[in-house]
Write a protein that holds these residues in place. Sequence first.
Motif, PDB file in Angstrom:
ATOM      1  N   SER A   1       0.164  -6.805  10.601  1.00 37.87           N
ATOM      2  CA  SER A   1       0.519  -5.006  10.245  1.00 37.87           C
ATOM      3  C   SER A   1      -0.868  -4.317  10.203  1.00 37.87           C
ATOM      4  O   SER A   1      -1.690  -5.201   9.113  1.00 37.87           O
ATOM      5  CB  SER A   1       1.408  -5.361   9.100  1.00 37.87           C
ATOM      6  OG  SER A   1       1.323  -3.974   8.469  1.00 37.87           O
ATOM      7  N   ALA A   2      -1.280  -3.422  10.524  1.00 33.81           N
ATOM      8  CA  ALA A   2      -2.590  -3.024  10.170  1.00 33.81           C
ATOM      9  C   ALA A   2      -2.682  -2.358   8.818  1.00 33.81           C
ATOM     10  O   ALA A   2      -3.645  -2.712   8.349  1.00 33.81           O
ATOM     11  CB  ALA A   2      -2.573  -1.655  11.297  1.00 33.81           C
ATOM     12  N   SER A   3      -1.533  -2.062   8.220  1.00 32.36           N
ATOM     13  CA  SER A   3      -1.586  -1.568   6.907  1.00 32.36           C
ATOM     14  C   SER A   3      -2.096  -2.867   6.023  1.00 32.36           C
ATOM     15  O   SER A   3      -2.489  -2.717   4.958  1.00 32.36           O
ATOM     16  CB  SER A   3      -0.310  -0.946   6.260  1.00 32.36           C
ATOM     17  OG  SER A   3       0.851  -1.881   6.466  1.00 32.36           O
TER      18      SER A   3
ATOM     19  N   HIS B   1       5.325   3.485  15.613  1.00 33.66           N
ATOM     20  CA  HIS B   1       4.001   3.396  16.241  1.00 33.66           C
ATOM     21  C   HIS B   1       4.010   3.430  17.674  1.00 33.66           C
ATOM     22  O   HIS B   1       3.304   3.865  18.378  1.00 33.66           O
ATOM     23  CB  HIS B   1       3.568   2.132  15.747  1.00 33.66           C
ATOM     24  CG  HIS B   1       3.137   2.220  14.342  1.00 33.66           C
ATOM     25  ND1 HIS B   1       1.985   2.735  13.944  1.00 33.66           N
ATOM     26  CD2 HIS B   1       3.438   1.353  13.075  1.00 33.66           C
ATOM     27  CE1 HIS B   1       1.902   2.642  12.501  1.00 33.66           C
ATOM     28  NE2 HIS B   1       2.592   1.857  12.189  1.00 33.66           N
TER      29      HIS B   1
ATOM     30  N   ARG C   1       5.494 -11.908  14.410  1.00 38.35           N
ATOM     31  CA  ARG C   1       4.532 -10.962  13.821  1.00 38.35           C
ATOM     32  C   ARG C   1       3.896 -12.004  12.783  1.00 38.35           C
ATOM     33  O   ARG C   1       2.727 -12.038  12.552  1.00 38.35           O
ATOM     34  CB  ARG C   1       5.032  -9.808  13.024  1.00 38.35           C
ATOM     35  CG  ARG C   1       5.593  -8.863  14.120  1.00 38.35           C
ATOM     36  CD  ARG C   1       6.045  -7.546  13.374  1.00 38.35           C
ATOM     37  NE  ARG C   1       5.323  -6.793  12.459  1.00 38.35           N
ATOM     38  CZ  ARG C   1       5.603  -5.713  11.889  1.00 38.35           C
ATOM     39  NH1 ARG C   1       6.599  -5.051  11.824  1.00 38.35           N
ATOM     40  NH2 ARG C   1       4.380  -4.981  11.183  1.00 38.35           N
TER      41      ARG C   1
ATOM     42  N   THR D   1       9.154   0.534  11.115  1.00 39.48           N
ATOM     43  CA  THR D   1       7.801   1.295  11.333  1.00 39.48           C
ATOM     44  C   THR D   1       7.392   1.018  12.602  1.00 39.48           C
ATOM     45  O   THR D   1       6.853   1.991  13.189  1.00 39.48           O
ATOM     46  CB  THR D   1       6.738   0.995  10.191  1.00 39.48           C
ATOM     47  OG1 THR D   1       7.415   1.219   9.141  1.00 39.48           O
ATOM     48  CG2 THR D   1       5.791   2.096  10.237  1.00 39.48           C
ATOM     49  N   GLU D   2       7.398  -0.257  12.989  1.00 35.16           N
ATOM     50  CA  GLU D   2       7.011  -0.508  14.717  1.00 35.16           C
ATOM     51  C   GLU D   2       7.552   0.423  15.812  1.00 35.16           C
ATOM     52  O   GLU D   2       6.906   0.859  16.599  1.00 35.16           O
ATOM     53  CB  GLU D   2       7.230  -1.859  15.111  1.00 35.16           C
ATOM     54  CG  GLU D   2       6.218  -2.974  14.691  1.00 35.16           C
ATOM     55  CD  GLU D   2       6.303  -4.198  15.368  1.00 35.16           C
ATOM     56  OE1 GLU D   2       7.638  -4.875  15.643  1.00 35.16           O
ATOM     57  OE2 GLU D   2       5.354  -4.823  15.704  1.00 35.16           O
TER      58      GLU D   2
ATOM     59  N   ILE E   1       0.804  -1.296  -0.123  1.00 32.27           N
ATOM     60  CA  ILE E   1      -0.091   0.038  -0.095  1.00 32.27           C
ATOM     61  C   ILE E   1       0.777   1.168  -0.064  1.00 32.27           C
ATOM     62  O   ILE E   1       1.950   0.936   0.509  1.00 32.27           O
ATOM     63  CB  ILE E   1      -0.861   0.196   1.233  1.00 32.27           C
ATOM     64  CG1 ILE E   1      -0.289   0.168   2.512  1.00 32.27           C
ATOM     65  CG2 ILE E   1      -1.921  -1.108   1.084  1.00 32.27           C
ATOM     66  CD1 ILE E   1       0.096   1.508   3.193  1.00 32.27           C
TER      67      ILE E   1
ATOM     68  N   LYS F   1      -2.701   8.405   6.419  1.00 31.10           N
ATOM     69  CA  LYS F   1      -1.765   7.597   6.925  1.00 31.10           C
ATOM     70  C   LYS F   1      -2.067   7.145   8.250  1.00 31.10           C
ATOM     71  O   LYS F   1      -2.558   7.792   9.196  1.00 31.10           O
ATOM     72  CB  LYS F   1      -0.376   7.960   6.673  1.00 31.10           C
ATOM     73  CG  LYS F   1      -0.080   8.132   5.407  1.00 31.10           C
ATOM     74  CD  LYS F   1       0.757   9.281   5.207  1.00 31.10           C
ATOM     75  CE  LYS F   1       0.819   9.936   3.647  1.00 31.10           C
ATOM     76  NZ  LYS F   1       1.514   9.025   2.501  1.00 31.10           N
ATOM     77  N   TYR F   2      -1.861   5.568   8.632  1.00 25.43           N
ATOM     78  CA  TYR F   2      -2.165   5.326   9.783  1.00 25.43           C
ATOM     79  C   TYR F   2      -0.867   5.456  10.925  1.00 25.43           C
ATOM     80  O   TYR F   2       0.295   5.307  10.441  1.00 25.43           O
ATOM     81  CB  TYR F   2      -2.292   3.725   9.927  1.00 25.43           C
ATOM     82  CG  TYR F   2      -1.601   2.780  10.611  1.00 25.43           C
ATOM     83  CD1 TYR F   2      -2.190   2.819  12.044  1.00 25.43           C
ATOM     84  CD2 TYR F   2      -1.042   1.804  10.252  1.00 25.43           C
ATOM     85  CE1 TYR F   2      -1.696   1.825  12.781  1.00 25.43           C
ATOM     86  CE2 TYR F   2      -0.528   0.709  11.088  1.00 25.43           C
ATOM     87  CZ  TYR F   2      -0.805   1.065  12.401  1.00 25.43           C
ATOM     88  OH  TYR F   2      -0.214  -0.197  13.128  1.00 25.43           O
TER      89      TYR F   2
ATOM     90  N   ARG G   1      -3.545  -5.179  17.339  1.00 21.57           N
ATOM     91  CA  ARG G   1      -3.145  -4.117  16.431  1.00 21.57           C
ATOM     92  C   ARG G   1      -4.457  -3.292  16.012  1.00 21.57           C
ATOM     93  O   ARG G   1      -4.881  -3.279  15.024  1.00 21.57           O
ATOM     94  CB  ARG G   1      -2.588  -4.733  15.452  1.00 21.57           C
ATOM     95  CG  ARG G   1      -1.017  -4.728  15.549  1.00 21.57           C
ATOM     96  CD  ARG G   1      -0.303  -5.218  14.132  1.00 21.57           C
ATOM     97  NE  ARG G   1       0.757  -4.513  14.058  1.00 21.57           N
ATOM     98  CZ  ARG G   1       2.013  -4.764  14.685  1.00 21.57           C
ATOM     99  NH1 ARG G   1       2.093  -5.726  15.692  1.00 21.57           N
ATOM    100  NH2 ARG G   1       3.083  -4.021  14.273  1.00 21.57           N
TER     101      ARG G   1
ATOM    102  N   ASP H   1       5.257   7.506   3.230  1.00 27.46           N
ATOM    103  CA  ASP H   1       4.945   6.731   4.441  1.00 27.46           C
ATOM    104  C   ASP H   1       5.931   6.770   5.377  1.00 27.46           C
ATOM    105  O   ASP H   1       6.886   7.729   5.271  1.00 27.46           O
ATOM    106  CB  ASP H   1       4.683   5.286   3.865  1.00 27.46           C
ATOM    107  CG  ASP H   1       3.344   5.378   3.273  1.00 27.46           C
ATOM    108  OD1 ASP H   1       2.526   6.399   3.247  1.00 27.46           O
ATOM    109  OD2 ASP H   1       2.775   4.398   2.499  1.00 27.46           O
ATOM    110  N   THR H   2       6.078   5.863   6.465  1.00 26.74           N
ATOM    111  CA  THR H   2       6.997   6.027   7.457  1.00 26.74           C
ATOM    112  C   THR H   2       8.465   5.482   6.580  1.00 26.74           C
ATOM    113  O   THR H   2       8.608   4.152   6.855  1.00 26.74           O
ATOM    114  CB  THR H   2       6.760   5.244   8.659  1.00 26.74           C
ATOM    115  OG1 THR H   2       5.389   5.300   8.800  1.00 26.74           O
ATOM    116  CG2 THR H   2       7.411   5.620   9.856  1.00 26.74           C
TER     117      THR H   2
ATOM    118  N   ARG I   1      -5.712  -3.578   4.707  1.00 28.43           N
ATOM    119  CA  ARG I   1      -5.953  -2.679   3.440  1.00 28.43           C
ATOM    120  C   ARG I   1      -5.542  -3.220   1.980  1.00 28.43           C
ATOM    121  O   ARG I   1      -6.077  -3.166   0.933  1.00 28.43           O
ATOM    122  CB  ARG I   1      -5.467  -1.155   3.484  1.00 28.43           C
ATOM    123  CG  ARG I   1      -6.389  -0.418   4.576  1.00 28.43           C
ATOM    124  CD  ARG I   1      -5.845   1.002   4.638  1.00 28.43           C
ATOM    125  NE  ARG I   1      -5.051   1.111   5.910  1.00 28.43           N
ATOM    126  CZ  ARG I   1      -3.853   1.321   5.775  1.00 28.43           C
ATOM    127  NH1 ARG I   1      -3.125   1.549   4.624  1.00 28.43           N
ATOM    128  NH2 ARG I   1      -3.130   1.427   7.065  1.00 28.43           N
TER     129      ARG I   1
ATOM    130  N   SER J   1       5.500  -4.697   4.767  1.00 29.65           N
ATOM    131  CA  SER J   1       4.727  -5.424   5.902  1.00 29.65           C
ATOM    132  C   SER J   1       3.146  -5.495   5.308  1.00 29.65           C
ATOM    133  O   SER J   1       2.697  -6.479   5.838  1.00 29.65           O
ATOM    134  CB  SER J   1       4.896  -4.733   7.008  1.00 29.65           C
ATOM    135  OG  SER J   1       4.060  -3.500   7.127  1.00 29.65           O
TER     136      SER J   1
END
Length: 327
Positions: free
Chosen positions: A140-142, A193, A70, A189-190, A10, A15-16, A25, A280-281, A145, A108
């Motif tokens: 991963s929340a992304s 977050h 994960r 990215t974690e 994505i 953005k998340y 999550r 993104d991140t 999507r 991810s």
Amino acid sequence: MKATAMAHPIQGLVKYHGMRDEVKRLPYHDSISLCTAPSHTRTTVEFSMDYDEDTFVVDGEELDGRAYERVEAVVEKARSKSDAAHTVYPVRLESENSFPSNVGLGSSSSGFAAAAMALAEAAELDASRQEISTIARVGSASASRAVTGAFSQLHTGLNDEDCRSRRIPSDLHEDLKIVVGLVPYHKETEDAHDEAADSHMFQARNAHIHGQLAEMRDGLRNNEFDTVFELAEHDSLSLAATTMTGPSGWVYWQPATLSILNTVRELREEEDIPVYFSTDTGASVYVNTTEEYVDQVEEAVADCGVSTTVWDVGGPAKLLDEEKHLF
Ligand SMILES: Nc1ncnc2c1ncn2[C@@H]1O[C@H](COP(=O)(O)OP(=O)(O)OP(=O)(O)O)[C@@H](O)[C@H]1O
Ligand SMILES: C[C@@](O)(CCOP(=O)(O)OP(=O)(O)O)CC(=O)O
């Protein structure tokens, strides 16, 4: 039973950032993204009594530590939803990314989406993509999507019925071209977050984002290119501001990133080209433009000294035939 699936990564639009519950999550707020193609992850899984333990291999390397945990969370979630007896056996998962990971291009998201899709099939779940998005989310929340694909919104909530991804209809994919400026600076990215809520900017971002989400949904439904990508550019700045003002003061943009951002602004302001940046991140940059201008934009991005590729909008995660099995 063996199953293989593929998913596209994505690009965040709204953005998340940050989780209210790190085990389930559950994000603090909704997020909207588009999937990019032909970039993808392909993943094969098999539950079998012939294996001694769960084993995960990504791009030829066996996972351990946090990366292993994960994937294991996604496997356990699929097992917990399954009535099939064979899911008590150990699972083997092998995966390949067609693009570099940990550089801000969303590995991810496609990684855990392809895993969830293949696991749902191997565990005989008979689940919809929205339901599978809740399995991907625990990796991963992304990735939620990336399961539903194209333009999708992850709705926040405290349970799987609410906290799942749904498609947003839009025809914007028809004319959109995404020039990727690859800036290979490694990050996880974690880490961002984990400290999201500790930035003094976080409350402001949270308050601001609900209006952004409403405007983004409206822009997508009405196929308004400038509205959608101006919002994504603005949210890239908001995300970076929040991350940079967290406890570690983390700056993920690199000199090449800034050079691309400046180039995009010049093309837009001096040459009237419909072009917007989005990060993104990470340090790599998505440069969103239209078919008419893509060659000119790619040349200008390449002149910043980075390697470039041109991507399109990708669809949802899908199962592949057995000749595509990775083992
Ligand atoms: N194919 C895959 N299958 C399972 N896990 C993967 C796969 N590809 C990447 N990952 C995991 O995702 C992590 C990278 O994602 P991270 O959450 O740091 O950032 P991201 O923003 O999604 O990724 P990127 O930096 O690629 O944009 C890797 O460290 C790895 O643990
Ligand atoms: C802004 C982003 O880059 C955030 C990506 O976060 P991840 O999906 O990598 O986070 P985890 O849930 O920790 O895996 C893109 C987005 O999803 O908006």
